[in-house]
Motif scaffolding. Sequence first.
Motif, PDB file in Angstrom:
ATOM      1  N   PHE A   1      -4.477   3.531  -2.099  1.00 13.39           N
ATOM      2  CA  PHE A   1      -4.724   2.147  -1.724  1.00 13.39           C
ATOM      3  C   PHE A   1      -4.668   1.987  -0.208  1.00 13.39           C
ATOM      4  N   THR A   2      -5.631   1.256   0.315  1.00 11.58           N
ATOM      5  CA  THR A   2      -5.580   0.862   1.726  1.00 11.58           C
ATOM      6  C   THR A   2      -5.023  -0.553   1.819  1.00 11.58           C
TER       7      THR A   2
ATOM      8  N   HIS B   1       1.012   6.447  -6.755  1.00 10.52           N
ATOM      9  CA  HIS B   1      -0.241   7.184  -6.963  1.00 10.52           C
ATOM     10  C   HIS B   1       0.015   8.694  -6.952  1.00 10.52           C
TER      11      HIS B   1
ATOM     12  N   GLY C   1      -4.664   5.299  -7.244  1.00 13.22           N
ATOM     13  CA  GLY C   1      -4.998   4.986  -5.858  1.00 13.22           C
ATOM     14  C   GLY C   1      -5.947   6.022  -5.302  1.00 13.22           C
TER      15      GLY C   1
ATOM     16  N   ALA D   1       0.842  -1.208   0.000  1.00 15.49           N
ATOM     17  CA  ALA D   1       0.000   0.000   0.000  1.00 15.49           C
ATOM     18  C   ALA D   1       0.870   1.249   0.000  1.00 15.49           C
TER      19      ALA D   1
ATOM     20  N   ASN E   1       0.941   3.803  -3.035  1.00 17.18           N
ATOM     21  CA  ASN E   1       0.514   5.178  -2.767  1.00 17.18           C
ATOM     22  C   ASN E   1       1.600   6.178  -3.161  1.00 17.18           C
TER      23      ASN E   1
ATOM     24  N   ASP F   1      -6.556  -2.947   3.075  1.00 17.02           N
ATOM     25  CA  ASP F   1      -7.670  -3.821   2.674  1.00 17.02           C
ATOM     26  C   ASP F   1      -7.777  -3.933   1.156  1.00 17.02           C
ATOM     27  N   ASP F   2      -7.486  -2.824   0.448  1.00 20.43           N
ATOM     28  CA  ASP F   2      -7.510  -2.881  -1.023  1.00 20.43           C
ATOM     29  C   ASP F   2      -6.489  -3.901  -1.534  1.00 20.43           C
ATOM     30  N   ILE F   3      -5.309  -3.881  -0.919  1.00 17.22           N
ATOM     31  CA  ILE F   3      -4.257  -4.806  -1.348  1.00 17.22           C
ATOM     32  C   ILE F   3      -4.717  -6.246  -1.111  1.00 17.22           C
TER      33      ILE F   3
ATOM     34  N   LEU G   1      -1.734  -6.934  -6.149  1.00 19.93           N
ATOM     35  CA  LEU G   1      -1.191  -5.609  -5.858  1.00 19.93           C
ATOM     36  C   LEU G   1       0.073  -5.657  -4.996  1.00 19.93           C
TER      37      LEU G   1
ATOM     38  N   ALA H   1      -7.643  -7.364  -0.886  1.00 19.91           N
ATOM     39  CA  ALA H   1      -8.828  -7.730  -1.662  1.00 19.91           C
ATOM     40  C   ALA H   1      -8.503  -7.992  -3.125  1.00 19.91           C
ATOM     41  N   SER H   2      -7.281  -7.674  -3.543  1.00 21.70           N
ATOM     42  CA  SER H   2      -6.923  -7.930  -4.939  1.00 21.70           C
ATOM     43  C   SER H   2      -6.713  -9.430  -5.139  1.00 21.70           C
TER      44      SER H   2
END
Lengths: 387, 136
Positions: free
Chosen positions: A175-176, A162, A173, A155, A159, A178-180, A193, A182-183
């Motif tokens: 990116f959190t 980003h 981004g 992340a 970021n 959680d985003d990472i 990610l 969830a990939s």
Amino acid sequence: MNVALHSVAITGAYNTEQARDLGRSTRDVLNEAALGAIADAGLTPADIDAVVATPSAQLVFDLGLGTTRTMSSGPDIEGILEAAGLLLTGEATAVLLAAAKASSFDRSSVAPWVRPANEFVVSHGLITPAEFAFMARRHMIEHGTTAEQMATVAAQIRNNGHANPEAIYHGKGPFTVDDILASPMVADPFHLLECATTSQGGCAVVMTLADRSADAANAPIWLLGGGSDRIGPSYQTSPSWDRVGFHGDDTVAGYIGRRAAQRAFGQAGINPADVDVCEFYDPFSFEIIRQFEAFGFCGDGEGGEFVMDGRIALSGEFPITTDGGLMSYSHAGSFPQQLQRVIRGVDQLRGTCAANQVDGAEIAIASNGGSGALYTEVLLMGSAPAT
Amino acid sequence: MLHPNVTGIPVPRPTGESAPYWEGCREGELRFRRCASCDLSVFEPRPICPRCHGTDLPWAVSTGDGVVYSWSVVWRPQMPAFDVPYAPAIVRLDDGFDMVTAIVGCEPDEIHDGQRVSVEFHDVDDAITLPFFSLS
Ligand SMILES: [Zn+2]
């Protein structure tokens, strides 16, 4: 400390545009990168008397450099250290290192140029993420390193990209963690990610001795120390964390680069705590955690905790991979991305980063390689010569 | 269920050095070399012992038993021939060497550190047979 390396400076550095598809030939991009770095150094092509490039002979030919010393190593940190040798032995006075990758390739899910072809790995689908996953898995087993800690690294780096207008994934981004997580999973424990991207681009560096650096358009960036470690061929044998040799240094493969870092810090006469910017090579998220341990920034097994609590943020104690690295800035073939860690360190120490400039950065570390590939290279650079 | 990927995959190309290993797989034997001077087990065929530098490395046959040392579970392959998920792994053989292989015959979440595994062989084509490992 009287270290010969300390009279060597990086006086020119240049990145071409980076993109998913540049629509140009590798050769065209390589030539642009080379001329860009030469101009940035305040030199002309006539001043260059040694070249290491992808490939060297073609660049010498394309730029009409005449008889030129070429090097058989690649334009990465190892090449920089060997180029320093050419300067220090008087075999060259200005060395050009240049790398590019821009030809079309099929966009499979992971970087295609490192597909293993060895008879003992090829048939088991040993994609590069899996080779590096073997190392991360051992660390998780032995030290309890978590998916969240690794995702925190990804992340941060994404970021950084980003926020960097020069990064291919600029503005994609933020990116959190959680985003990472969830990939999609690529090779457990690495999510998409947490892996390097694929892209195209070029870059180059010019090095001279101190007495030539007065020609430079920008302040020279000084070599403080360096080292390069390898324990075997990449992607041909099992990347076991505890692999060791039988003679000489006994560093395990999981901590490859430790010997190089100790050598670099010893030459520089400084400690990890003195470093302002960590331009670590980031093929996969875990490698950042591993490098903090291998290079002595924290104790063995402590890297997972070490990257938490903002320490690796741009405003933190040890900002990492500030352009977005292989995950977000660019990942153009096997050499440009490696030399770009050095170039980002140069930009930070010059104070010329378009974004994510670390205020007052005076000492930077750059690295290449990784545990899954069984080699790691380390370079320490300073805005002032070593004292 | 993890199953052996053997259809359409890149096929190993044996060398003169490795031919006895691949012949062994064909015959259902996991072969390795053991240094005649110092007893070091060597998986990848090579002409010298990295420990004592002896050059007499006769072939031996492994029991095929060992433990999972590390592994991954791949969900995005580089080639469509690889059905996902598959689980590449480093297995540490009781005979004293590590090798890269894949774990088959179980669910991905059944793989653990130190899990006992045993070799099993699956034909790829008329010439090549690959060693996989399943839970003991
Ligand atoms: Zn021996």
